[in-house]
Write a protein that holds these residues in place. Structure first.
Motif, PDB file in Angstrom:
ATOM      1  N   PHE A 209      14.298   9.077  -6.468  1.00  0.00           N
ATOM      2  CA  PHE A 209      13.757   8.913  -5.745  1.00  0.00           C
ATOM      3  C   PHE A 209      12.964  10.468  -5.135  1.00  0.00           C
ATOM      4  O   PHE A 209      13.819  11.096  -5.418  1.00  0.00           O
ATOM      5  CB  PHE A 209      14.327   8.245  -4.088  1.00  0.00           C
ATOM      6  N   LEU A 220       4.446   7.926  -6.952  1.00  0.00           N
ATOM      7  CA  LEU A 220       5.508   7.084  -5.945  1.00  0.00           C
ATOM      8  C   LEU A 220       6.350   7.506  -5.151  1.00  0.00           C
ATOM      9  O   LEU A 220       7.064   8.790  -6.178  1.00  0.00           O
ATOM     10  CB  LEU A 220       5.509   6.130  -6.682  1.00  0.00           C
ATOM     11  N   ASN A 221       7.385   6.927  -4.196  1.00  0.00           N
ATOM     12  CA  ASN A 221       8.315   7.941  -3.596  1.00  0.00           C
ATOM     13  C   ASN A 221       9.444   7.197  -4.101  1.00  0.00           C
ATOM     14  O   ASN A 221      10.423   7.608  -4.509  1.00  0.00           O
ATOM     15  CB  ASN A 221       8.451   7.813  -2.787  1.00  0.00           C
ATOM     16  N   GLU A 222       8.934   5.753  -4.516  1.00  0.00           N
ATOM     17  CA  GLU A 222      10.447   5.070  -5.643  1.00  0.00           C
ATOM     18  C   GLU A 222      10.186   5.069  -7.327  1.00  0.00           C
ATOM     19  O   GLU A 222       8.919   4.511  -7.173  1.00  0.00           O
ATOM     20  CB  GLU A 222      11.149   4.174  -4.881  1.00  0.00           C
ATOM     21  N   ARG A 416       0.477   2.667  -8.852  1.00  0.00           N
ATOM     22  CA  ARG A 416       0.867   1.759  -7.967  1.00  0.00           C
ATOM     23  C   ARG A 416       0.368   0.087  -8.441  1.00  0.00           C
ATOM     24  O   ARG A 416       0.857  -0.433  -8.030  1.00  0.00           O
ATOM     25  CB  ARG A 416      -0.037   1.483  -6.113  1.00  0.00           C
ATOM     26  N   PHE A 421       6.191  -3.561  -5.823  1.00  0.00           N
ATOM     27  CA  PHE A 421       6.410  -3.707  -4.738  1.00  0.00           C
ATOM     28  C   PHE A 421       6.148  -1.385  -4.597  1.00  0.00           C
ATOM     29  O   PHE A 421       7.111  -1.048  -4.249  1.00  0.00           O
ATOM     30  CB  PHE A 421       7.420  -4.202  -3.939  1.00  0.00           C
ATOM     31  N   PRO A 422       4.997  -1.552  -4.838  1.00  0.00           N
ATOM     32  CA  PRO A 422       4.845   0.440  -4.758  1.00  0.00           C
ATOM     33  C   PRO A 422       5.666   0.401  -2.772  1.00  0.00           C
ATOM     34  O   PRO A 422       5.071   0.552  -2.753  1.00  0.00           O
ATOM     35  CB  PRO A 422       3.771   0.774  -5.181  1.00  0.00           C
ATOM     36  N   ARG A 423       6.688   2.375  -3.842  1.00  0.00           N
ATOM     37  CA  ARG A 423       7.241   3.318  -2.449  1.00  0.00           C
ATOM     38  C   ARG A 423       5.474   3.773  -1.574  1.00  0.00           C
ATOM     39  O   ARG A 423       6.617   4.756  -3.254  1.00  0.00           O
ATOM     40  CB  ARG A 423       8.239   3.456  -2.622  1.00  0.00           C
ATOM     41  N   ASP A 424       5.160   4.368  -0.932  1.00  0.00           N
ATOM     42  CA  ASP A 424       4.381   5.357  -0.665  1.00  0.00           C
ATOM     43  C   ASP A 424       4.856   6.233   0.423  1.00  0.00           C
ATOM     44  O   ASP A 424       4.818   5.076   1.417  1.00  0.00           O
ATOM     45  CB  ASP A 424       2.413   5.628  -1.644  1.00  0.00           C
ATOM     46  N   ARG A 427       3.467   2.395   2.901  1.00  0.00           N
ATOM     47  CA  ARG A 427       3.886   1.613   1.899  1.00  0.00           C
ATOM     48  C   ARG A 427       5.171   1.501   2.084  1.00  0.00           C
ATOM     49  O   ARG A 427       6.280   0.938   1.563  1.00  0.00           O
ATOM     50  CB  ARG A 427       3.307   1.296   1.130  1.00  0.00           C
ATOM     51  N   LEU A 428       5.986   0.606   2.639  1.00  0.00           N
ATOM     52  CA  LEU A 428       7.705  -0.029   3.078  1.00  0.00           C
ATOM     53  C   LEU A 428       7.932  -1.262   2.894  1.00  0.00           C
ATOM     54  O   LEU A 428       8.805  -2.016   2.970  1.00  0.00           O
ATOM     55  CB  LEU A 428       8.297   1.026   4.036  1.00  0.00           C
ATOM     56  N   VAL A 429       6.696  -1.884   3.484  1.00  0.00           N
ATOM     57  CA  VAL A 429       6.621  -3.254   3.440  1.00  0.00           C
ATOM     58  C   VAL A 429       5.623  -4.112   2.289  1.00  0.00           C
ATOM     59  O   VAL A 429       4.440  -3.772   2.632  1.00  0.00           O
ATOM     60  CB  VAL A 429       7.288  -3.748   4.414  1.00  0.00           C
TER      61      VAL A 429
END
Ligand code: AMO
Length: 430
Positions: A209, A220-222, A416, A421-424, A427-429
């Motif tokens: 993370f 990416l954040n994750e 992405r 399901f990328p986290r940036d 983008r959380l959902v």
């Protein structure tokens, strides 16, 4: 019992299939459907005068992307996909899809990445998108297999932690009872501690993370990191393992994923050749100074523009080695004869960095000194430092970004695209 669409042949006689309605076409007396499952596509032809009332009704009612079960006689038809079609005696709508669809699965209409990611469950029904994730699965299988064969033990380390690994700024704080806690940036400290545990060769494939406020096509954040750590090894040893792993993974994908490679329209899937060039940091800066068009000097981090300029010059995977100690983490081992440079490396694809690694500092006093030099407080690293006082072997390792590996392997334009399901930052959902 239904069978995979791929195994329906003109010789099948009678067959039952399950899948999604990919396309539908009505030509008056004849209706055509393309039905898709994960293995392929088949044509279903309905001569309206010759089929039952039930079949006709279902064919009229069904919408694209509905789930259906179809059974009928298989016939050889040269022009149909796979050279065969089904004329149905059963056409069951298992679940009717709403219209209009959030995106076009038959790939006739171009779709923005954001729209695709918002409806990812539909997006991955597209064969060329599914291909990315089938290849990702094959690649990670090859990585696991390679590391097992090399004698590595797979470990799982905590993702909820009390300290920063890679420096303090890129941490996601989380609520953890009454304590300060964070999502882990890297398994770095834990994989090193397992060297003191005597495991000698460990690896982990898991999430990392990073609270980086970058909105780029490669952050990416994750993310997913492939991490290794090896005892009684130096940076040269683990660079060899890394290039061997990259080549083996490409070879495995090349051998087992030809359908997916074709779906992605990759004409020339090139397996990289080892050994990769070892380019000293100083020379890399020299190339960037000449070619990047940006001011850059010895001691700077390698910017995106520099990365591209050097990548263009190198034209294949390469390592940047012998970095200034000052710009690498405290755990990288300085050279004994010139402590201003260290035994750290980056593995580069011509487009971007794929991996970082180093021989580590294994001497307690030197490590404490290096932590202090970075302006960090050794007390917050006590759990990590302790093993260094009770028999820590020399060791080295690296972390390889799985998404960047897949992105560069398949020539994807955005990282992405290599994550379900990328986290940036935005983008959380879902
Ligand atoms: P580093 O921070 O360079 O090194 O990370 C290793 C690799 O992980 C991938 N990566 C990312 N991918 C996508 N988005 C991100 N935000 C992101 N951050 C990292 C990259 C990168 O090369 N502890 C060291 C490794 C080691 O020395 O063993 C580390 O984490 O591909």
């Amino acid at each position: 019992m239904h069978i995979p669409i791929q195994s329906v042949t003109p010789q099948s006689g009678h067959a039952e299939i399950c899948g999604w309605v990919h396309e539908e076409r009505d030509l008056g007396g004849l209706a055509f459907f393309l039905i898709r499952d994960r293995t392929g596509i088949i044509q279903v032809t309905i001569p309206k005068k010759k089929v039952s009332e039930e079949v006709l009704l279902a064919a009229k009612k069904v919408s694209r992307e509905s789930v259906v079960r179809i059974a009928g006689t298989v016939k050889a038809v040269e022009k149909a996909p796979g050279g065969r079609e089904i004329v149905p005696d059963k056409f069951e709508i298992i679940n009717l899809a709403e219209t209009p669809l959030p995106l076009d699965v038959s790939e006739k209409v171009g779709v923005e990445l954001d729209t695709r990611l918002d409806a990812r469950f539909l997006d991955v029904r597209r064969p060329r998108v599914a291909a990315v994730f089938q290849i990702r699965s094959a690649a990670l299988f090859a990585v696991n297999e390679f590391l097992h064969k090399e004698g590595f033990i797979s470990i799982t380390t905590p993702k909820i932690v009390a300290a920063a690994t890679e420096g303090g700024t890129e941490l996601f704080p989380i609520a953890y009872f009454d304590k300060e806690a964070f999502l882990n940036q890297s398994p770095q400290l834990y994989k090193q501690m397992m060297m003191a545990g005597g495991f000698e060769k460990v690896y982990e494939i898991g999430p990392i993370f990073r609270a980086e406020e970058h909105n780029t096509t490669k952050h990416l954040n994750e993310a997913t990191s492939i991490d290794i750590e090896v005892s009684f090894a130096d940076h040269h040893d683990v660079m060899k393992t890394l290039e061997h792993l990259i080549v083996t993974t490409y070879e495995y994908v090349n051998k087992t994923c030809s359908t997916q490679i074709a779906n992605l329209e990759i004409d020339n899937f090139a397996v990289p050749k080892a050994p990769f060039t070892r380019l000293p940091y100083g020379e890399a800066i020299g190339i960037a100074q000449k070619k990047s068009g940006e001011p850059i000097k010895y001691g700077d981090d390698i910017s995106a523009a520099a990365e591209h300029a050097i990548g263009d010059e190198m034209g294949a995977h390469y390592f940047i080695v012998d970095w200034p100690t000052e710009i690498r983490p405290y755990y990288a081992m300085p050279y004994e004869d010139d402590p201003s440079i260290c035994k750290a490396f980056d593995l580069m694809h011509p487009r971007m960095e794929l991996s970082s690694g180093a021989q580590r500092v294994h001497q307690y006093d030197l490590l404490v000194q290096q932590i202090k030099k970075k302006g960090l407080n050794p007390e917050s690293f006590e759990f990590y430092l302790r093993p260094f006082r009770y028999g820590m072997p020399p060791h080295a390792g690296w972390g390889l970004g799985a998404e960047r590996l897949i992105m560069t392997m398949l020539g994807l334009s955005n990282v992405r695209e290599a994550v379900l399901f990328p986290r940036d930052m935005h983008r959380l959902v879902p």
